[in-house]
Design an enzyme around this catalytic site. Structure first.
Site, PDB file in Angstrom:
ATOM      1  N   CYS A 195       0.878  -1.193   0.080  1.00  0.00           N
ATOM      2  CA  CYS A 195       0.100  -0.151  -0.040  1.00  0.00           C
ATOM      3  C   CYS A 195       0.825   1.238  -0.098  1.00  0.00           C
ATOM      4  O   CYS A 195       1.025   1.929   1.204  1.00  0.00           O
ATOM      5  CB  CYS A 195      -0.953   0.136   1.125  1.00  0.00           C
ATOM      6  N   GLN A 222     -14.001  -9.666  -8.331  1.00  0.00           N
ATOM      7  CA  GLN A 222     -13.335  -8.456  -7.893  1.00  0.00           C
ATOM      8  C   GLN A 222     -13.100  -8.379  -6.473  1.00  0.00           C
ATOM      9  O   GLN A 222     -13.989  -9.005  -5.779  1.00  0.00           O
ATOM     10  CB  GLN A 222     -14.561  -7.173  -8.192  1.00  0.00           C
ATOM     11  N   GLU A 226     -16.147 -16.560 -21.967  1.00  0.00           N
ATOM     12  CA  GLU A 226     -15.161 -16.701 -20.813  1.00  0.00           C
ATOM     13  C   GLU A 226     -14.173 -17.799 -21.217  1.00  0.00           C
ATOM     14  O   GLU A 226     -14.787 -18.769 -21.233  1.00  0.00           O
ATOM     15  CB  GLU A 226     -15.771 -16.398 -19.555  1.00  0.00           C
ATOM     16  N   ASN A 268     -14.382  -6.758 -20.831  1.00  0.00           N
ATOM     17  CA  ASN A 268     -13.763  -6.684 -19.228  1.00  0.00           C
ATOM     18  C   ASN A 268     -12.563  -7.495 -19.420  1.00  0.00           C
ATOM     19  O   ASN A 268     -12.427  -8.439 -18.701  1.00  0.00           O
ATOM     20  CB  ASN A 268     -14.784  -6.900 -18.263  1.00  0.00           C
ATOM     21  N   CYS A 273      -8.821  -2.762 -15.875  1.00  0.00           N
ATOM     22  CA  CYS A 273      -7.934  -2.398 -15.114  1.00  0.00           C
ATOM     23  C   CYS A 273      -6.548  -1.941 -15.138  1.00  0.00           C
ATOM     24  O   CYS A 273      -5.661  -1.929 -14.446  1.00  0.00           O
ATOM     25  CB  CYS A 273      -8.044  -4.029 -13.910  1.00  0.00           C
TER      26      CYS A 273
END
Length: 378
Positions: free
Chosen positions: A14, A212, A262, A309, A336
């Site tokens: 982080c 997610q 997918e 996506n 992303c």
């Protein structure tokens, strides 16, 4: 968010933790704006962000130490193992369970896998939490079958203490490589999937299906996609790289045919269950490569609206060309990775960007999700 591990330089994942969320989001917005500076964007929507702690629904823990003193966490930059069971990204109940799993490994006497010596058995513990019920999917990644009996011996006690653990499995990853999981999955419970719900859409998670990691933001992302698609009034939908069906199932209805593609058969199985639960009959979820599927379709099969996506690598030149050739009236692109997004947008011909919105799915990092709507010029 405060973090002793960061303060002590034990975990630096982080990297922006000392900045406020507003500062973090502003910096990410600036990055996105610069990457899309070559494009004309009709509408920039306000960035979406949420809790910066207690949000993460998935833990991927390296198992370190020894059988009598296991550590679930990471190796520090200086090479020391450190437990991350108390990581504040996880909800409190998840932190408690992670601590209990350290105890479980010790009681079972399973030797952690030592990368340097290529010895040991237990490589990872993977824990996924459902936000709707606080239930769990627990996976043990082992080098071989040797320690399965040890897990089975201790498992009844763990499940009696934590009845919210609904799915337990063992994954066999036998090779000495930096690979998270192997092909073989062995279930130790009758249940093989975890129930979840975003907005009013039931979703299901199996061990190998992508999901997610920030449920609150994911729900807002799906809802936004639903609203944008509804404005288009499509006659048919494609959902490419559909995963467990989150986008397509939010945007479909009983009158709009949906095709979901997918590569993961596990994810497709989950998507089919969701569609059946919702009573959707004009839905076709299939386990195929999205690029190959698009290349194999002809003009008579072309959709009215396409949702993509993709993983971080983007959709690539071939699929960009297929979408340009099909020329649906709109394309929703959820990314992303804004770098590959910008590259793909440059390769999709005949569209302009109507809407862009940033969703901060990954607080304290450089990463974020972005939703873009491309439309044919009127």
């Amino acid at each position: 968010m405060k973090c002793a591990h960061f303060d002590q330089q034990q975990c630096l994942s982080c990297r922006h933790i000392k900045q406020s969320m507003s500062v973090q989001v502003a910096a990410k917005s600036q990055v996105l704006s610069q990457l899309l500076s070559d494009f004309e964007v009709e509408q920039w929507h306000e960035p979406v962000f949420g809790p910066d702690s207690g949000f993460r629904n998935k833990a991927k823990m390296v198992v370190l130490g020894a059988a009598h003193q296991p550590i679930l966490g990471i190796v520090t930059p200086t090479g020391e193992p450190v437990s991350l069971c108390d990581c504040n990204l996880y909800p409190e109940d998840m932190q408690l369970l992670l601590h209990r799993l350290e105890q479980f490994v010790r009681q079972a006497g399973i030797p952690p896998y030592n990368v340097d010596k290529a010895k040991g058995e237990l490589k990872f513990i993977l824990l996924t939490r459902s936000q709707i019920k606080g239930e769990y999917l627990l996976r043990f990644v082992l080098k071989s079958h040797k320690s399965i009996e040890r897990i089975e011996r201790e498992l009844p006690k763990l499940l009696s203490e934590y009845p919210q653990i609904k799915v337990v499995s063992v994954n066999i990853q036998p090779v000495h490589m930096a690979i998270l999981e192997g092909e073989e999955e062995i279930f130790l419970t009758e249940e093989t999937r975890l129930s979840e719900q975003f907005n009013d859409v039931p979703l299901f998670i199996r061990p190998k299906s992508f999901f997610q990691t920030h449920p609150q933001i994911a729900a807002k992302l799906y809802q936004t996609a639903r609203e944008w698609v509804a404005e288009l009034k499509p006659s048919s939908l494609w959902d490419l790289f559909c995963g467990v069906g989150g986008f397509g199932l939010h945007c479909a209805s009983k009158t709009i045919p949906l095709t979901g593609i997918e590569i993961s058969s596990e994810a497709i199985a989950c998507a089919k269950i969701s569609a059946e639960t919702m009573g959707l009959t004009q839905v076709d979820f299939t386990a195929l490569d999205s690029t190959g599927f698009a290349q194999g379709c002809d003009a008579t099969d072309k959709p009215d609206v396409v949702i993509v996506n993709p993983p971080r690598r983007g959709i690539g030149e071939s699929l960009c060309q297929s979408l340009s050739d099909f020329a649906p009236k709109a394309i929703l692109y959820s990314s992303c990775n804004p770098h590959t997004l910008a590259k793909d947008l440059a390769n999709i011909q005949g569209y302009h960007i109507q809407k862009v919105q940033l969703f901060d799915m990954f607080p304290h990092t450089d990463h974020f999700e972005v939703l873009v709507m491309l439309v044919k010029p009127s």
